[in-house]
Scaffold this motif. Structure first.
Motif, PDB file in Angstrom:
ATOM      1  N   THR A  10      23.256 -14.482 -38.270  1.00 34.80           N
ATOM      2  CA  THR A  10      23.207 -13.539 -37.150  1.00 34.80           C
ATOM      3  C   THR A  10      24.461 -13.637 -36.299  1.00 34.80           C
ATOM      4  OG1 THR A  10      20.799 -13.677 -37.115  1.00 34.80           O
ATOM      5  CG2 THR A  10      21.877 -12.823 -35.126  1.00 34.80           C
ATOM      6  N   VAL A  56      19.430 -11.490 -29.290  1.00 34.90           N
ATOM      7  CA  VAL A  56      18.417 -11.169 -30.298  1.00 34.90           C
ATOM      8  C   VAL A  56      17.140 -11.911 -29.923  1.00 34.90           C
ATOM      9  CG1 VAL A  56      20.117 -10.814 -32.145  1.00 34.90           C
ATOM     10  CG2 VAL A  56      19.058 -13.064 -31.871  1.00 34.90           C
ATOM     11  N   THR A  59      12.015 -13.839 -32.853  1.00 31.77           N
ATOM     12  CA  THR A  59      11.330 -13.184 -33.978  1.00 31.77           C
ATOM     13  C   THR A  59      12.322 -12.576 -34.959  1.00 31.77           C
ATOM     14  OG1 THR A  59      11.077 -11.179 -32.651  1.00 31.77           O
ATOM     15  CG2 THR A  59       9.208 -12.694 -32.707  1.00 31.77           C
ATOM     16  N   ASP A  60      13.468 -12.091 -34.450  1.00 36.00           N
ATOM     17  CA  ASP A  60      14.502 -11.562 -35.347  1.00 36.00           C
ATOM     18  C   ASP A  60      15.027 -12.654 -36.268  1.00 36.00           C
ATOM     19  OD1 ASP A  60      14.433  -8.969 -34.164  1.00 36.00           O
ATOM     20  OD2 ASP A  60      15.759  -9.672 -32.563  1.00 36.00           O
ATOM     21  N   ALA A  63      12.376 -13.510 -38.757  1.00 37.42           N
ATOM     22  CA  ALA A  63      12.249 -12.427 -39.733  1.00 37.42           C
ATOM     23  C   ALA A  63      13.254 -12.625 -40.867  1.00 37.42           C
ATOM     24  CB  ALA A  63      12.449 -11.078 -39.063  1.00 37.42           C
ATOM     25  N   ARG A  69      12.633  -7.227 -43.094  1.00 37.04           N
ATOM     26  CA  ARG A  69      13.663  -6.329 -42.575  1.00 37.04           C
ATOM     27  C   ARG A  69      13.526  -6.199 -41.060  1.00 37.04           C
ATOM     28  NH1 ARG A  69      14.457  -0.398 -42.398  1.00 37.04           N
ATOM     29  NH2 ARG A  69      16.701  -0.130 -42.410  1.00 37.04           N
ATOM     30  N   VAL A  70      14.648  -6.357 -40.365  1.00 34.83           N
ATOM     31  CA  VAL A  70      14.659  -6.217 -38.910  1.00 34.83           C
ATOM     32  C   VAL A  70      15.715  -5.197 -38.525  1.00 34.83           C
ATOM     33  CG1 VAL A  70      13.857  -8.554 -38.431  1.00 34.83           C
ATOM     34  CG2 VAL A  70      16.288  -8.107 -38.625  1.00 34.83           C
ATOM     35  N   ALA A  73      21.021  -5.897 -34.628  1.00 34.76           N
ATOM     36  CA  ALA A  73      21.296  -6.234 -33.229  1.00 34.76           C
ATOM     37  C   ALA A  73      22.662  -5.700 -32.840  1.00 34.76           C
ATOM     38  CB  ALA A  73      21.255  -7.754 -33.046  1.00 34.76           C
TER      39      ALA A  73
END
Length: 134
Positions: A10, A56, A59-60, A63, A69-70, A73
């Motif tokens: 991320t 973010v 939970t992202d 996930a 799939r999210v 961000a």
């Protein structure tokens, strides 16, 4: 994928530097690196702070761990006026978060005073900003 890998993925996807995220979290880059490489597990509070620093949700991150799939961000932290947060704003947020309610009110009043003085020096009437809800 584990939670550390999800954090790294991320962070890199958002184009955020390790040092910048670590500073926003209130830790050092080495500690965040150990979390990202799986050598150290983050506490729940630390994980929440890391997610918040990257704008973010926890939970992202989970996930990604669960391969769900999210929504993508954004790469910039933003406030309610859609202005990107600068490094000084991040530092102010961290400092402000550690203050008690009385001190927070004083900081807000001081910022309003500085705003008025600056506007008066520029010859522009100051815009009154309503106080935040307690």
């Amino acid at each position: 994928m584990d939670i550390g890998s999800a954090i790294r993925y991320t962070r890199e996807k958002l184009g955020l530097k390790l040092e910048a995220v670590a500073m926003e979290v209130g830790t050092d880059a080495g500690n965040l690196s150990r979390i990202e490489t799986g050598k150290q597990k983050p506490s729940i509070v630390r994980l929440e702070n890391i997610a918040r620093a990257m704008n973010v949700g926890v939970t992202d991150l989970y996930a990604l761990v669960e391969n769900v799939r999210v929504l993508p961000a954004t790469s910039e932290l933003r406030d309610g006026d859609e202005l990107p947060y600068a490094d000084d704003t991040r530092a102010l947020r961290r400092s402000f978060a550690t203050l008690d309610a009385r001190s927070r009110r004083l900081v807000i009043e001081f910022a309003k005073l500085l705003n008025r003085v600056e506007k008066e020096e520029q010859g522009t009437p100051a815009k009154e900003v309503p106080p935040p809800a307690p």
